[in-house]
Write a protein that holds these residues in place. Sequence first.
Motif, short mmCIF file in Angstrom:
data_model
loop_
_atom_site.label_atom_id
_atom_site.label_comp_id
_atom_site.label_asym_id
_atom_site.label_seq_id
_atom_site.Cartn_x
_atom_site.Cartn_y
_atom_site.Cartn_z
N LEU A 4 48.36 46.47 46.41
CA LEU A 4 48.60 45.04 46.35
C LEU A 4 48.10 44.53 45.01
O LEU A 4 46.94 44.74 44.66
N LEU A 5 48.98 43.87 44.25
CA LEU A 5 48.61 43.35 42.94
C LEU A 5 48.39 41.85 43.01
O LEU A 5 49.18 41.12 43.61
N LEU A 6 47.32 41.39 42.37
CA LEU A 6 46.97 39.98 42.32
C LEU A 6 46.81 39.56 40.86
O LEU A 6 46.16 40.26 40.08
N ARG A 7 47.40 38.43 40.51
CA ARG A 7 47.21 37.87 39.17
C ARG A 7 46.28 36.66 39.29
O ARG A 7 46.60 35.68 39.96
N LEU A 8 45.12 36.75 38.66
CA LEU A 8 44.11 35.70 38.75
C LEU A 8 44.07 34.94 37.42
O LEU A 8 43.66 35.49 36.40
N ALA A 9 44.53 33.70 37.45
CA ALA A 9 44.56 32.88 36.25
C ALA A 9 44.24 31.44 36.64
O ALA A 9 44.67 30.96 37.69
N GLY A 10 43.48 30.76 35.78
CA GLY A 10 43.14 29.36 36.04
C GLY A 10 42.30 28.82 34.90
O GLY A 10 41.79 29.57 34.07
N PRO A 11 42.13 27.50 34.85
CA PRO A 11 41.30 26.91 33.81
C PRO A 11 39.87 27.46 33.83
O PRO A 11 39.27 27.70 32.79
N LEU A 12 39.34 27.68 35.05
CA LEU A 12 37.99 28.21 35.21
C LEU A 12 37.96 29.26 36.30
O LEU A 12 38.68 29.17 37.30
N GLN A 13 37.13 30.27 36.09
CA GLN A 13 36.83 31.26 37.12
C GLN A 13 35.33 31.52 37.07
O GLN A 13 34.69 31.32 36.02
N TRP A 15 32.59 34.52 38.85
CA TRP A 15 32.43 35.66 39.75
C TRP A 15 30.97 36.12 39.71
O TRP A 15 30.60 36.97 38.92
N GLY A 16 30.16 35.54 40.56
CA GLY A 16 28.74 35.86 40.59
C GLY A 16 28.45 37.14 41.35
O GLY A 16 29.13 37.48 42.31
N ALA A 17 27.42 37.87 40.89
CA ALA A 17 27.01 39.10 41.57
C ALA A 17 25.51 39.13 41.82
O ALA A 17 25.06 39.68 42.82
N THR A 26 28.04 34.34 35.84
CA THR A 26 29.33 34.92 36.19
C THR A 26 29.48 36.27 35.52
O THR A 26 29.04 36.47 34.38
N GLN A 27 30.09 37.21 36.25
CA GLN A 27 30.50 38.46 35.64
C GLN A 27 31.71 38.20 34.75
O GLN A 27 32.42 37.20 34.92
N VAL A 28 31.99 39.09 33.84
CA VAL A 28 33.15 38.90 32.95
C VAL A 28 34.43 39.43 33.58
O VAL A 28 35.51 39.32 32.99
N THR A 29 34.33 40.01 34.78
CA THR A 29 35.51 40.43 35.54
C THR A 29 35.31 40.02 37.00
O THR A 29 34.17 39.86 37.45
N PRO A 30 36.39 39.84 37.74
CA PRO A 30 36.25 39.54 39.17
C PRO A 30 35.46 40.62 39.90
O PRO A 30 35.62 41.81 39.64
N THR A 31 34.60 40.21 40.82
CA THR A 31 33.80 41.15 41.60
C THR A 31 34.58 41.59 42.84
O THR A 31 35.45 40.88 43.34
N LYS A 32 34.23 42.76 43.33
CA LYS A 32 34.89 43.24 44.55
C LYS A 32 34.54 42.34 45.72
O LYS A 32 35.40 42.05 46.57
N VAL A 100 44.43 42.34 39.26
CA VAL A 100 43.62 43.05 40.24
C VAL A 100 44.53 43.92 41.09
O VAL A 100 45.60 43.48 41.54
N ALA A 101 44.12 45.16 41.32
CA ALA A 101 44.86 46.10 42.15
C ALA A 101 44.01 46.48 43.36
O ALA A 101 42.86 46.89 43.21
N ILE A 102 44.59 46.34 44.56
CA ILE A 102 43.92 46.69 45.80
C ILE A 102 44.71 47.82 46.45
O ILE A 102 45.90 47.67 46.76
N GLY A 103 44.07 48.97 46.64
CA GLY A 103 44.75 50.12 47.20
C GLY A 103 44.38 50.35 48.65
O GLY A 103 43.23 50.17 49.06
N GLY A 104 45.38 50.76 49.47
CA GLY A 104 45.11 51.02 50.87
C GLY A 104 46.38 51.28 51.64
O GLY A 104 47.44 51.58 51.07
N ASP A 105 46.28 51.16 52.97
CA ASP A 105 47.42 51.37 53.85
C ASP A 105 48.48 50.29 53.63
O ASP A 105 48.16 49.11 53.49
N GLN A 106 49.74 50.70 53.60
CA GLN A 106 50.81 49.76 53.27
C GLN A 106 50.91 48.62 54.28
O GLN A 106 51.08 47.46 53.89
N ALA A 107 50.79 48.92 55.57
CA ALA A 107 50.91 47.87 56.58
C ALA A 107 49.81 46.83 56.41
O ALA A 107 50.05 45.61 56.51
N LEU A 108 48.59 47.28 56.15
CA LEU A 108 47.47 46.35 55.94
C LEU A 108 47.72 45.50 54.70
O LEU A 108 47.51 44.27 54.73
#
Length: 240
Positions: A4-13, A15-17, A26-32, A100-108
């Motif tokens: 599953l591919l996600l495109r994350l874009a916006g004026p602000l983001q 991602w705290g860890a 904020t991290q410089v990349t989206p967190t899991k 962002v790429a999310i890998g797993g079972d196709q049905a899920l």
Amino acid sequence: MSVLLLRLAGPLQSWGATSRFTHRHTQVTPTKSGIIGMLAAASGLRRTDPLTELLSLDFGVRIDQPGQVLRDFQVARTLDGRDSMPLTNRYYLSDAVFLVAIGGDQALLEGLHESVRRPHFPLYLGRRACPPVAPISLGVHPGTVDKALRDWPWQAAQRLRERGELTVPLEVVSDAPPGADVTETLPDQPISFDPAHRQYGWRAVVRTRIVVPNPDGRPPALVAPSRGHTPADHDPLASL
């Protein structure tokens, strides 16, 4: 496996860890944990609900447009104005774009894709002050996380693609497969979002550099130089 591919874009983001109390970094990349939380919200899960199906998903992110880190210094008072709240420093990423790429079972993943398209709860890019600017899901595709991040077209803003060269180097941060040389570990593996007892584990990640094509780009000789620099083959006295 499907992705599953996600495109994350916006004026602000954001991602705290590891942030606590008055300093919210904020991290410089989206967190899991942030992405799993987004998928859980889209699916209608409550914070106290188990994350069983989501915890086994593979995760990777490509930095298509790094953006800039901004600091927001916040001052607040109680509603009656009598007492001051603690001063806070909150950090955000401005004008960033991630794949962002999310890998797993196709049905899920198909179910998650539909949930992201029609989310049960509003979706944000890390914090409520950070809404996305466009539809997030790019659909479910066959293959692996690594292959999807290498093959999918560059997602940067059009103005950057037109200014760039015919190929562009990008950084990828993904779950470390068994036996891989781990680049670093991050405390963003979600276990529970229950407000009474939030739990996160450590996640081993690998950082790599890849090169993707840029169909909107120009040959290196036609690309405008960065401000303050001159192309190596430019001779200002050649005409003399």
